[in-house]
Design an enzyme around this catalytic site. Structure first.
Site, PDB file in Angstrom:
ATOM      1  NE  ARG A   1     -10.514 -12.480  -4.920  1.00  0.00           N
ATOM      2  CZ  ARG A   1     -10.197 -11.324  -5.500  1.00  0.00           C
ATOM      3  NH1 ARG A   1      -8.939 -10.951  -5.586  1.00  0.00           N
ATOM      4  NH2 ARG A   1     -11.127 -10.530  -5.966  1.00  0.00           N
ATOM      5  CE1 TYR A   2      -6.108 -16.263  -2.772  1.00  0.00           C
ATOM      6  CE2 TYR A   2      -6.311 -14.036  -1.921  1.00  0.00           C
ATOM      7  CZ  TYR A   2      -5.900 -14.903  -2.908  1.00  0.00           C
ATOM      8  OH  TYR A   2      -5.291 -14.416  -4.033  1.00  0.00           O
TER       9      TYR A   2
ATOM     10  NE  ARG B   1      -4.352 -14.840   2.050  1.00  0.00           N
ATOM     11  CZ  ARG B   1      -4.314 -16.094   1.620  1.00  0.00           C
ATOM     12  NH1 ARG B   1      -4.723 -17.074   2.398  1.00  0.00           N
ATOM     13  NH2 ARG B   1      -3.902 -16.373   0.411  1.00  0.00           N
TER      14      ARG B   1
ATOM     15  CB  CYS C   1      -4.079   7.294  -1.565  1.00  0.00           C
ATOM     16  SG  CYS C   1      -4.686   5.619  -1.528  1.00  0.00           S
TER      17      CYS C   1
ATOM     18  CB  CYS D   1       0.133   5.132  -7.318  1.00  0.00           C
ATOM     19  SG  CYS D   1       0.523   5.279  -5.567  1.00  0.00           S
TER      20      CYS D   1
ATOM     21  CB  CYS E   1      -3.972   3.109  -8.164  1.00  0.00           C
ATOM     22  SG  CYS E   1      -4.999   2.461  -6.836  1.00  0.00           S
TER      23      CYS E   1
ATOM     24  NE  ARG F   1      -8.654  -2.299  -3.657  1.00  0.00           N
ATOM     25  CZ  ARG F   1      -7.748  -2.733  -2.775  1.00  0.00           C
ATOM     26  NH1 ARG F   1      -6.969  -1.870  -2.150  1.00  0.00           N
ATOM     27  NH2 ARG F   1      -7.623  -4.017  -2.515  1.00  0.00           N
TER      28      ARG F   1
ATOM     29  CG  ASP G   1      -3.639  -5.964 -10.955  1.00  0.00           C
ATOM     30  OD1 ASP G   1      -3.144  -7.081 -11.181  1.00  0.00           O
ATOM     31  OD2 ASP G   1      -3.857  -5.529  -9.805  1.00  0.00           O
TER      32      ASP G   1
ATOM     33  CG  ASP H   1      -4.037 -10.315  -7.560  1.00  0.00           C
ATOM     34  OD1 ASP H   1      -4.574 -11.417  -7.380  1.00  0.00           O
ATOM     35  OD2 ASP H   1      -3.984  -9.414  -6.694  1.00  0.00           O
TER      36      ASP H   1
ATOM     37  CE  LYS I   1      -1.579 -11.128  -3.676  1.00  0.00           C
ATOM     38  NZ  LYS I   1      -2.788 -11.466  -2.905  1.00  0.00           N
TER      39      LYS I   1
HETATM   40  S1  SF4 Z   1      -1.482   2.147  -5.318  1.00  0.00           S
HETATM   41 FE1  SF4 Z   1      -3.562   2.989  -5.136  1.00  0.00          FE
HETATM   42  S2  SF4 Z   1      -4.265   2.354  -3.100  1.00  0.00           S
HETATM   43 FE2  SF4 Z   1      -2.024   2.114  -3.161  1.00  0.00          FE
HETATM   44  S3  SF4 Z   1      -1.223   4.049  -2.336  1.00  0.00           S
HETATM   45 FE3  SF4 Z   1      -1.271   4.245  -4.551  1.00  0.00          FE
HETATM   46  S4  SF4 Z   1      -3.253   5.200  -4.994  1.00  0.00           S
HETATM   47 FE4  SF4 Z   1      -3.359   4.409  -2.913  1.00  0.00          FE
END
Ligand code: SF4
Length: 456
Positions: free
Chosen positions: A162-163, A166, A175, A179, A182, A184, A343, A380, A387
């Site tokens: 994207r940038y 990087r 994972c 979380c 998350c 994703r 997000d 973001d 960002k």
């Molecule tokens: S925020 Fe998403 S990518 Fe990051 S550790 Fe938690 S579940 Fe995994």
């Protein structure tokens, strides 16, 4: 985002095995697990509230050397509502509802992280991050699946560019803890994949060919769910690319699986200096002795550790919670780097806060604690806009001659604005110098210089 043909190349598990106790492939974990322990919930026990007591309550038969083995922790993740019910008593209705939520947004939590939950507190900040909520479904229509449009900037499968300088290398979607906030979350239902050797080769080839890339961020999922040997083979290849200056690893392992930061991993990382590591503490209660030791091991290995937290409703959305977190981080020499606005991801709306909350938190911290303890609050932007840092407004008025500013106490100050600079316009840009202190350009400067005094 992967296409269906790409999926076949990856290690996708059948539906029944998704996020099961065995979801880490044997290829990535070189040893057999020491065996899954039964979760021994004892209704007679008092809720423990701290790590060791909780550990001994639910995993009381697990010897320390096994408990401290990251592979055991990983293989014994709680991934089903039925298992969870043995630790956190759930009503029949709760169980039914959470099973429905987990079908859309799976559950995964390490015994270690689970043990941090205070069972006496229904609003426990660890619980809210790790345990599914029915609000993930009831508010599930709000937000979008891929708010950052990572798909748009994916140049080869797994590589987001994207940038200009990087790239983001997404090695796996696995994972240790899923979380609930998350970004994703959309990837979870795909069932645990790891990039194939061919995909990794394609990513490395892209980086080699793009000489503007000086910074490679290795992310996921959590890349530290891969074996050290496997990571070593990838990182060594990245380090061999001459124009890559720094490598960064994004991982939540210091927080949710600190056992993963072992000597073998640290020795490997040391070889490829400079490597930076960004982690993700959200609450001071996550800064346990185990987490502190993990960060210390990294720091002693020459790996700087920064923290990127997410602002979460009912978890850390107050000045007090953020100050405690950031002070705790500084005590273990981890720099508070970013505080992200959560997000707009489907299934996370119940955890999101108005943007003003983040700005007020930064305002409430500024002046009351060291600037070192204050993260940059950022949004973001959707559609891959990148960002944007957000700050409280301290400039009340501004002219060419003067600014009117308020300080952290609300007191008003006038500040004389120095005269505008003289600009030396160069063909390649503009170089500015204060009036009265003209720039000394090297005599052999090949660039024609035109000096202009700016109007008063
Ligand atoms: S925020 Fe998403 S990518 Fe990051 S550790 Fe938690 S579940 Fe995994």
């Amino acid at each position: 985002m992967k296409t269906s043909s790409e999926k076949t190349k990856s290690q996708i598990k059948p539906e029944s095995e998704k996020y099961s106790m065995e979801s880490c492939s044997n290829e990535d974990l070189e040893e057999e697990p020491p065996g899954k322990h039964t979760i021994l919930g004892d209704p007679e026990d008092k809720p423990p509230g701290i790590t060791k007591k909780t550990r001994y309550k639910f995993f009381r038969d697990v010897p320390s050397e096994i408990w401290n083995d990251w592979k055991w922790q990983f293989r014994n993740r709680i991934t089903h509502v039925g298992q969870l019910d043995q630790v956190i008593p759930l009503s029949a209705e709760d169980k039914t509802q959470l099973k429905l939520v987990a079908m859309r947004y799976p559950l995964s939590v390490t015994p270690y992280y689970l043990s941090l939950i205070n069972l006496d507190d229904p609003d426990d900040p660890i619980r809210k991050q790790a345990i599914p909520s029915t609000m993930e479904m009831t508010m599930g229509l709000m937000g979008v699946e891929d708010p950052l449009c990572e798909k748009k900037d994916t140049v080869v499968p797994g590589l987001v560019h994207r940038y200009p300088d990087r790239v983001l290398l997404v090695l796996t979607d696995i994972c240790p803890v899923l979380c609930r906030h998350c970004t994703r979350k959309r990837e979870w239902r795909k069932g645990g994949w790891v990039r194939s050797p061919a995909e990794i080769e394609a990513m490395l080839a892209y980086i080699s060919q793009n000489k503007t890339v000086r910074d490679v961020i290795i992310s996921g999922g959590d890349p530290l769910t891969l074996s050290t040997k496997h990571l070593d083979s990838i990182i060594s290849r990245i380090r061999a690319i001459r124009h890559v200056e720094i490598i960064r690893i994004g991982t939540r392992c210091p927080v949710v699986l600190p056992q993963r930061i072992d000597d073998e991993l640290c020795s490997m990382l040391t070889k490829y200096d400079p490597i930076w590591l960004n982690t993700h503490f959200n609450h001071v209660r996550e800064i346990t002795p185990e987490a502190a030791e993990a960060c210390d091991r990294l720091l002693r290995s020459g790996v700087p550790v920064n923290n990127q937290s997410v602002l979460l409703r009912g978890i850390n959305n107050s000045v007090e919670a953020q100050t405690e977190l950031c002070h705790g981080l500084l005590k273990i020499k981890v720099r508070p780097y970013y505080l992200f606005q959560c997000d707009q991801v489907q299934g996370t709306e119940h955890l999101r806060t108005p943007v003003e909350v983040g700005i007020k938190i930064i305002e409430g911290m500024r002046g009351h604690t060291s600037g070192l303890a204050i993260p940059t609050f950022v949004i973001d932007l959707p559609q891959g806009g990148g960002k944007v840092p957000l700050q409280p407004e301290y400039i009340l008025a501004q002219s060419e001659e003067e600014l009117v500013l308020r300080n952290y106490e609300g007191r008003i100050f006038r500040y004389r604005n120095p005269a505008k600079p003289v600009c030396h316009e160069l063909s390649a840009g503009v170089l500015c110098q204060d009036v009265g202190a003209l720039v000394n350009l090297p005599q052999e400067s090949p660039v024609p210089v035109r000096v202009r005094r700016s109007p008063k």
